[in-house]
Design a protein around this motif. Structure first.
Motif, PDB file in Angstrom:
ATOM      1  N   UNK A  53       8.049  47.252  -2.254  1.00  0.00           N
ATOM      2  CA  UNK A  53       8.332  48.538  -2.882  1.00  0.00           C
ATOM      3  C   UNK A  53       9.325  49.408  -2.116  1.00  0.00           C
ATOM      4  N   UNK A  54       9.693  49.010  -0.926  1.00  0.00           N
ATOM      5  CA  UNK A  54      10.569  49.834  -0.090  1.00  0.00           C
ATOM      6  C   UNK A  54      12.034  49.468  -0.299  1.00  0.00           C
ATOM      7  N   UNK A  55      12.464  49.536  -1.562  1.00  0.00           N
ATOM      8  CA  UNK A  55      13.838  49.263  -1.939  1.00  0.00           C
ATOM      9  C   UNK A  55      14.092  49.980  -3.264  1.00  0.00           C
ATOM     10  N   UNK A  56      15.282  49.892  -3.778  1.00  0.00           N
ATOM     11  CA  UNK A  56      15.596  50.553  -5.046  1.00  0.00           C
ATOM     12  C   UNK A  56      14.714  49.977  -6.151  1.00  0.00           C
ATOM     13  N   UNK A  57      14.503  50.758  -7.203  1.00  0.00           N
ATOM     14  CA  UNK A  57      13.656  50.319  -8.307  1.00  0.00           C
ATOM     15  C   UNK A  57      14.171  49.018  -8.911  1.00  0.00           C
ATOM     16  N   UNK A  58      15.472  48.908  -9.102  1.00  0.00           N
ATOM     17  CA  UNK A  58      16.054  47.709  -9.694  1.00  0.00           C
ATOM     18  C   UNK A  58      15.790  46.479  -8.820  1.00  0.00           C
ATOM     19  N   UNK A  59      15.972  46.641  -7.513  1.00  0.00           N
ATOM     20  CA  UNK A  59      15.716  45.519  -6.601  1.00  0.00           C
ATOM     21  C   UNK A  59      14.225  45.188  -6.539  1.00  0.00           C
ATOM     22  N   UNK A  60      13.393  46.227  -6.555  1.00  0.00           N
ATOM     23  CA  UNK A  60      11.936  46.042  -6.567  1.00  0.00           C
ATOM     24  C   UNK A  60      11.528  45.191  -7.775  1.00  0.00           C
ATOM     25  N   UNK A  61      12.022  45.530  -8.953  1.00  0.00           N
ATOM     26  CA  UNK A  61      11.686  44.783 -10.164  1.00  0.00           C
ATOM     27  C   UNK A  61      12.255  43.362 -10.112  1.00  0.00           C
ATOM     28  N   UNK A  62      13.462  43.219  -9.619  1.00  0.00           N
ATOM     29  CA  UNK A  62      14.149  41.922  -9.588  1.00  0.00           C
ATOM     30  C   UNK A  62      13.512  40.948  -8.594  1.00  0.00           C
ATOM     31  N   UNK A  63      12.954  41.464  -7.513  1.00  0.00           N
ATOM     32  CA  UNK A  63      12.463  40.584  -6.446  1.00  0.00           C
ATOM     33  C   UNK A  63      10.960  40.316  -6.495  1.00  0.00           C
ATOM     34  N   UNK A  64      10.256  40.813  -7.514  1.00  0.00           N
ATOM     35  CA  UNK A  64       8.837  40.480  -7.655  1.00  0.00           C
ATOM     36  C   UNK A  64       8.695  38.961  -7.757  1.00  0.00           C
ATOM     37  N   UNK A  65       7.671  38.431  -7.105  1.00  0.00           N
ATOM     38  CA  UNK A  65       7.473  36.984  -7.109  1.00  0.00           C
ATOM     39  C   UNK A  65       6.034  36.667  -7.499  1.00  0.00           C
ATOM     40  N   UNK A  66       5.871  35.817  -8.510  1.00  0.00           N
ATOM     41  CA  UNK A  66       4.532  35.401  -8.914  1.00  0.00           C
ATOM     42  C   UNK A  66       4.007  34.416  -7.883  1.00  0.00           C
ATOM     43  N   UNK A  67       2.881  34.776  -7.270  1.00  0.00           N
ATOM     44  CA  UNK A  67       2.270  33.937  -6.232  1.00  0.00           C
ATOM     45  C   UNK A  67       1.180  33.028  -6.797  1.00  0.00           C
ATOM     46  N   UNK A  68       0.333  33.579  -7.680  1.00  0.00           N
ATOM     47  CA  UNK A  68      -0.782  32.825  -8.255  1.00  0.00           C
ATOM     48  C   UNK A  68      -0.883  33.135  -9.742  1.00  0.00           C
ATOM     49  N   UNK A  69      -1.277  32.142 -10.520  1.00  0.00           N
ATOM     50  CA  UNK A  69      -1.481  32.309 -11.968  1.00  0.00           C
ATOM     51  C   UNK A  69      -2.936  32.009 -12.306  1.00  0.00           C
ATOM     52  N   UNK A  70      -3.406  32.602 -13.403  1.00  0.00           N
ATOM     53  CA  UNK A  70      -4.781  32.355 -13.835  1.00  0.00           C
ATOM     54  C   UNK A  70      -5.786  32.845 -12.812  1.00  0.00           C
ATOM     55  N   UNK A  71      -5.570  34.070 -12.327  1.00  0.00           N
ATOM     56  CA  UNK A  71      -6.363  34.560 -11.201  1.00  0.00           C
ATOM     57  C   UNK A  71      -7.643  35.284 -11.615  1.00  0.00           C
ATOM     58  N   UNK A  72      -8.541  35.352 -10.665  1.00  0.00           N
ATOM     59  CA  UNK A  72      -9.735  36.186 -10.720  1.00  0.00           C
ATOM     60  C   UNK A  72      -9.697  37.046  -9.464  1.00  0.00           C
ATOM     61  N   UNK A  73     -10.298  38.216  -9.530  1.00  0.00           N
ATOM     62  CA  UNK A  73     -10.303  39.154  -8.408  1.00  0.00           C
ATOM     63  C   UNK A  73     -11.750  39.499  -8.089  1.00  0.00           C
ATOM     64  N   UNK A  74     -12.069  39.472  -6.807  1.00  0.00           N
ATOM     65  CA  UNK A  74     -13.438  39.749  -6.371  1.00  0.00           C
ATOM     66  C   UNK A  74     -13.426  40.668  -5.158  1.00  0.00           C
ATOM     67  N   UNK A  75     -14.558  41.298  -4.921  1.00  0.00           N
ATOM     68  CA  UNK A  75     -14.725  42.233  -3.805  1.00  0.00           C
ATOM     69  C   UNK A  75     -15.384  41.492  -2.642  1.00  0.00           C
ATOM     70  N   UNK A  76     -14.735  41.545  -1.469  1.00  0.00           N
ATOM     71  CA  UNK A  76     -15.295  40.893  -0.295  1.00  0.00           C
ATOM     72  C   UNK A  76     -16.669  41.478   0.020  1.00  0.00           C
ATOM     73  N   UNK A  77     -17.614  40.602   0.282  1.00  0.00           N
ATOM     74  CA  UNK A  77     -18.968  41.018   0.625  1.00  0.00           C
ATOM     75  C   UNK A  77     -19.858  41.287  -0.578  1.00  0.00           C
ATOM     76  N   UNK A  78     -19.281  41.281  -1.765  1.00  0.00           N
ATOM     77  CA  UNK A  78     -20.057  41.510  -2.985  1.00  0.00           C
ATOM     78  C   UNK A  78     -20.113  40.231  -3.813  1.00  0.00           C
ATOM     79  N   UNK A  79     -18.954  39.728  -4.199  1.00  0.00           N
ATOM     80  CA  UNK A  79     -18.937  38.540  -5.051  1.00  0.00           C
ATOM     81  C   UNK A  79     -17.748  37.614  -4.771  1.00  0.00           C
ATOM     82  N   UNK A  80     -17.154  37.751  -3.587  1.00  0.00           N
ATOM     83  CA  UNK A  80     -15.982  36.932  -3.268  1.00  0.00           C
ATOM     84  C   UNK A  80     -16.282  35.434  -3.240  1.00  0.00           C
TER      85      UNK A  80
END
Length: 134
Positions: A98-125
Motif C-alpha cells: 500500500x505504500x505506493x501510488x494507487x495505480x501501482x498498488x492496484x497493478x501490483x496486487x498478487x493472488x497468493x492463495x485461492x479457495x481460502x478459509x480464514x480462522x482465528x488463531x487459538x479459536x479455530x485455526x
C-alpha cells in the motif's frame, strides 16, 4: 473441535460461529478489537499468517475485502494482505504494497492463495487444511 460457551474467551463475540460460512464469519472477525491473529488456508493445506484485521469494506457487488496486517498505537495500521470474499466466487488472499501510488498498488496486487478459509488463531485455526465451508 468446537468450543463450548464456557471455553470461549470473553472477547469472542457470541455471534461468531466456527461452523458458519466465511461470508458470515468475516464481518464478525473484522470487528474484534484487541490484536487477534488471522490464519488463511487454501484447499491444498497451505496456511499463511496474515496478522490482525484492520479494515473491512464491501463494494456494490457485495464483495468483502478485509485488509490485514499489523497495527500499533503509533500507526493506524499497515496492511500487507487483502482477503477478498466475493458473493458468487471463491475467496482469495492477495499480497499488497500500500505504500505506493494507487495505480501501482492496484497493478501490483498478487493472488497468493485461492479457495481460502480464514480462522482465528487459538479459536479455530486447527480447522484449516480441512474441508472449507461454502
Amino acid at each position: 473441535m468446537a468450543q463450548s460457551q464456557a471455553d470461549r474467551p470473553e472477547w469472542l463475540p457470541d455471534e461468531y460461529d466456527a461452523d458458519a460460512s466465511l461470508r458470515e464469519r468475516l464481518p464478525i472477525m473484522a470487528e474484534i478489537d484487541g490484536g487477534i491473529e488471522l490464519h488463511v488456508g487454501d484447499e491444498r493445506g497451505i496456511v499463511e499468517i496474515v496478522g490482525e484485521p484492520l479494515e473491512l469494506t464491501e463494494n456494490a457487488a457485495e464483495c468483502y475485502t478485509l485488509r490485514t496486517g499489523s497495527a500499533s498505537k503509533w500507526r493506524q495500521g499497515v496492511w500487507r494482505n487483502e482477503i477478498v470474499v466475493p458473493k458468487e466466487h471463491e475467496a482469495v488472499l492477495k499480497s499488497v504494497d500500500p505504500e505506493q501510488s494507487f495505480e501501482d498498488y492496484e497493478r501490483t496486487k498478487k493472488t497468493e492463495l485461492r479457495g481460502v478459509d480464514v480462522r482465528i488463531y487459538g479459536i479455530d485455526h486447527e480447522r484449516l487444511g480441512r474441508e472449507v465451508p461454502a
